[in-house]
Design a protein around this motif. Sequence first.
Motif, short mmCIF file in Angstrom:
data_model
loop_
_atom_site.label_atom_id
_atom_site.label_comp_id
_atom_site.label_asym_id
_atom_site.label_seq_id
_atom_site.Cartn_x
_atom_site.Cartn_y
_atom_site.Cartn_z
N PHE A 23 0.82 -1.33 -0.03
CA PHE A 23 0.21 -0.12 0.12
C PHE A 23 0.81 1.15 0.14
CE2 PHE A 23 -2.77 2.87 2.91
CZ PHE A 23 -3.43 3.32 1.76
N ALA A 24 1.91 1.11 0.69
CA ALA A 24 2.89 2.39 0.97
C ALA A 24 3.53 2.84 -0.57
CB ALA A 24 3.82 2.08 2.02
N LEU A 25 3.93 1.36 -1.05
CA LEU A 25 4.43 1.70 -2.67
C LEU A 25 3.66 2.28 -3.55
CD1 LEU A 25 6.58 -1.77 -2.32
CD2 LEU A 25 7.47 0.73 -2.70
N LYS A 48 3.02 10.47 -3.42
CA LYS A 48 3.20 10.43 -1.97
C LYS A 48 4.39 9.85 -1.54
CE LYS A 48 -1.21 12.28 -2.88
NZ LYS A 48 -1.28 13.78 -2.81
N LYS A 49 4.80 10.81 -0.66
CA LYS A 49 5.68 10.16 0.28
C LYS A 49 5.11 9.74 1.74
CE LYS A 49 9.59 12.66 0.87
NZ LYS A 49 10.31 11.56 0.28
N VAL A 50 5.58 8.41 1.90
CA VAL A 50 4.88 7.54 3.02
C VAL A 50 6.04 6.97 3.90
CG1 VAL A 50 3.47 5.66 3.45
CG2 VAL A 50 3.23 6.90 1.28
N PHE A 96 6.53 13.90 5.20
CA PHE A 96 5.74 12.85 4.43
C PHE A 96 4.46 13.32 4.27
CE2 PHE A 96 9.18 10.95 6.54
CZ PHE A 96 9.74 9.88 5.63
N ASP A 97 3.84 12.75 3.19
CA ASP A 97 2.32 12.91 2.74
C ASP A 97 1.38 11.98 3.80
OD1 ASP A 97 2.70 14.94 0.91
OD2 ASP A 97 3.53 13.30 -0.17
N PHE A 98 2.16 10.77 4.22
CA PHE A 98 1.22 9.97 4.98
C PHE A 98 2.19 8.90 6.00
CE2 PHE A 98 -1.55 10.46 1.41
CZ PHE A 98 -2.87 10.41 1.92
#
Length: 295
Positions: A44-46, A53-55, A134-136
């Motif tokens: 999901f992060a990838l 988005k940076k996670v 980060f974005d999330f």
Amino acid sequence: MINDQAEKLRMRISQEKDTIQTAPIIGIASGKGGVGKSVFCVNFALALGELGKKVLIIDLDIGMGNIEQIIGRNANTNIVDAIKSEWPFQQVQVGVTPNFSFIAGGSGLSNLFHMNQNYLTFFVEQLELVKRQFDFILFDFGAGASEDMLHFMLAVNRLILITTPEPPAMADSYSLMKMVYGLKKDLEISCVVNQIFNRREGMDSWQRLSSVAERFLGNSPTWLASLPKDHNLLMSVREQVPCMLSRPRAHYCVNMRLLARSFLVQCIGQAEHKKTGSFTDKVRTYFGLLRRNER
């Protein structure tokens, strides 16, 4: 005693919190083990990273953290070492792609917070700082809703509940929601039904879980997506290379990209209609409440 560095961090957070956009914190949870929660979290992060988005994943699966194994990258330190030694979280992150990093898990994290309030202070202050990069932020929680991690689970901006169509997984997912909704009725929960044979199976599973939760708990999770059983995913886990990287055209990966887009739409809707408040304020509140309940 809180050292000078921590005091400076608090001052910076207080001065800048109204002007700096910070990442929402998303909890990844499951009612039981074996439903593919951590594998989901990594892929999901990838997928979010592919969308620009940076996670950051922080592995909070206490004693059972396996993000390192799924990714195939060893971390020199973990979240517990960082807190004990007061190392900045920025220094203990492991970069996987330009848009995806993680902080490895470690055993005994919850006991740290119960024994030493300063550790909790350091954790939330460091978290506020990395949220700006980060974005999330994804919290990979352990299976179930242990009392040790419940104060964090209640404080996230959104919880993604991973389940499968099997009755034990559905029953444990309901138990988790019962505990969470019992303490915070308005927590945003999104449901992902993993390891399905077809889309209908996924939708039916969510509808059963949702209807029971609505009837007996007064709230229910929103639908996010379902993800298929895929031999490619199994092989990627064995090879310790995330499926989104090793087999990007796999059926699982195609569906994960659709899920990531749906998730971003849900986040936009939440931002427009609801102010969720500061994670730091919420985690302190819930941590205090749970500690008083223990007495």
